[in-house]
Enzyme design. Structure first.
Site, PDB file in Angstrom:
ATOM      1  CG  HIS A  94      -0.676  -0.540 -11.644  1.00 25.43           C
ATOM      2  ND1 HIS A  94      -1.005  -0.730 -10.316  1.00 25.43           N
ATOM      3  CD2 HIS A  94       0.329   0.395 -11.643  1.00 25.43           C
ATOM      4  CE1 HIS A  94      -0.257   0.061  -9.561  1.00 25.43           C
ATOM      5  NE2 HIS A  94       0.568   0.733 -10.330  1.00 25.43           N
ATOM      6  CG  HIS A 169      -1.272   5.196  -9.968  1.00 28.66           C
ATOM      7  ND1 HIS A 169      -0.254   6.094  -9.746  1.00 28.66           N
ATOM      8  CD2 HIS A 169      -0.709   3.977  -9.916  1.00 28.66           C
ATOM      9  CE1 HIS A 169       0.875   5.420  -9.579  1.00 28.66           C
ATOM     10  NE2 HIS A 169       0.629   4.134  -9.669  1.00 28.66           N
ATOM     11  CD  GLU A 307      -0.663   3.543  -6.056  1.00 28.22           C
ATOM     12  OE1 GLU A 307      -0.845   2.425  -6.565  1.00 28.22           O
ATOM     13  OE2 GLU A 307       0.469   4.055  -5.988  1.00 28.22           O
TER      14      GLU A 307
HETATM   15  C1  BGC Z   1       3.750   1.139  -7.991  1.00 31.32           C
HETATM   16  C2  BGC Z   1       5.119   1.461  -8.531  1.00 31.32           C
HETATM   17  C3  BGC Z   1       5.028   1.607 -10.023  1.00 31.32           C
HETATM   18  C4  BGC Z   1       4.038   2.673 -10.354  1.00 31.32           C
HETATM   19  C5  BGC Z   1       3.826   2.806 -11.816  1.00 31.32           C
HETATM   20  C6  BGC Z   1       2.862   2.281  -8.336  1.00 31.32           C
HETATM   21  O1  BGC Z   1       1.581   2.038  -7.854  1.00 31.32           O
HETATM   22  O2  BGC Z   1       3.742   0.916  -6.615  1.00 31.32           O
HETATM   23  O3  BGC Z   1       6.019   0.442  -8.188  1.00 31.32           O
HETATM   24  O4  BGC Z   1       6.271   1.911 -10.585  1.00 31.32           O
HETATM   25  O5  BGC Z   1       2.804   2.410  -9.733  1.00 31.32           O
HETATM   26  O6  BGC Z   1       3.299   4.050 -12.098  1.00 31.32           O
END
Ligand code: BGC
Length: 340
Positions: A94, A169, A307
């Protein structure tokens, strides 16, 4: 200048209300009615702005520059090797340690005829930020329509060739945040294929597998709980679903990616996008130690994130959709969360 804690609200004539803060563009609440007019806040999170600022910074946030994982934070572009910050074991997740979810976005109200209300969020990320090449200027529009659609439009431009994959998210619980888990939610995913992962950290193997005969088969609507408890190696790896699904018929036009329904409330949501993938994440890392909305602990599977995105680790997987943004060209991405 916008401050991290500044709060903004979008409203339409059906009492739908979307609230977000400038830090991370974090959507902190989405209040929607069901067929009987009963309102609920359908995203998990915190009751106060202070809670949102101190809590899980991915909740409802804009993730970037590259949402999801890049293996070892490494990629090659135009013959040059790049090393990104790593913040997920050896991997980049991310956008890194100081991703877009932690930045204070400049927020401005805009008048756009297609929306009841809309805001424009902008952010400039410098050349080399978290290891990424190019100064990247990103504009995200949050628009709410009178058809109860929250439309998220991303537009970004870089002064050097770079890679990009932005997403939003929010974790949804359509029966209302704090009402239990999403195991009972009915889910349909418009995907015959998904990208399997290779271990509990969740990096993709590069394989594109059929969902048929696996727990990942949501072509026909089923309760998420059926998959969560299935004897399926992919589910067991991450104690839930944390997988990218390959949206059927991808052609760069906005199409249906998934449909979610909360059975107790009858509230439903459809997700539309022009992106090739959607990561479905059932929040398996929540362990009840954090206190969320209505003073309730945020328990495992309290919400599900949908997402819309390019695939994880696309920069290292030549057969995955292209994540390169050429200098001066525009990255564009539309995601629609339509509440029914
Ligand atoms: C991921 C997860 C991660 C999370 C963190 C998600 O988009 O796929 O693996 O732990 O984000 O908030």
């Amino acid at each position: 200048m916008t401050k991290a804690s500044d709060v903004f609200t979008l409203k339409n004539n059906n009492q739908v209300e979307v609230t977000f803060i400038a830090r991370g563009g974090q959507i902190t609440s989405i209040k929607v009615p069901n067929a009987n007019g009963e309102m609920a806040d359908v995203v998990i999170g915190y009751d106060t702005v202070e809670g949102a600022l101190a809590g899980d910074t991915y909740f409802g946030a804009i993730c970037g520059r590259y949402a999801n994982r890049i293996v070892k934070g490494q990629f090659e572009l135009n013959g040059q090797e790049f090393q990104l910050d790593t913040n997920n074991g050896p991997n980049h997740l991310h956008g890194g340690v100081d991703g877009f979810n932690l930045r204070t976005w400049e927020v401005e109200k805009v008048d756009l005829p297609q929306f009841a209300q809309a805001y424009k969020l902008s952010l400039v990320s410098s050349d080399g930020d978290q290891g990424y090449p190019g100064e990247l200027t990103t504009i995200v529009t949050y628009g709410l329509t009178e058809d109860n659609e929250l439309v998220i439009e991303y537009d970004a431009v870089s002064d050097k060739d770079t890679i990009i994959n932005l997403t939003s998210h929010a974790y949804f619980n359509l029966d209302g945040a704090g009402t239990g888990t999403i195991a009972n939610h009915q889910l349909t995913i418009n995907a015959d294929k998904f990208t399997p992962i290779d271990g509990e950290i969740g990096t993709v193997t590069g394989e594109v597998a059929e969902v048929k005969d696996t727990a990942m088969d949501f072509i026909t609507t089923k309760a998420i709980g059926e998959a969560l408890t299935a004897d399926c190696p992919q589910v067991k790896l991450v104690d839930g679903i944390d997988h990218n699904f390959v949206i059927n018929g991808y052609d760069g036009m906005v199409r249906l990616a998934a449909r979610l329904e909360g059975p107790s409330s009858g509230r439903a949501m459809e997700v539309y996008t022009d992106q090739p993938g959607v990561q479905i994440y059932t929040g398996s890392h929540f362990d009840g130690t954090e206190i969320g909305k209505q003073g309730k602990p945020i328990e495992k599977w309290a919400g599900v994130a949908l997402e819309t995105q390019i695939f994880p680790d696309s920069p290292n997987k030549a057969h995955f959709p292209e994540a390169v943004l050429k200098a001066g060209e525009h990255y564009r991405h539309t995601c629609v969360y339509k509440f029914i």
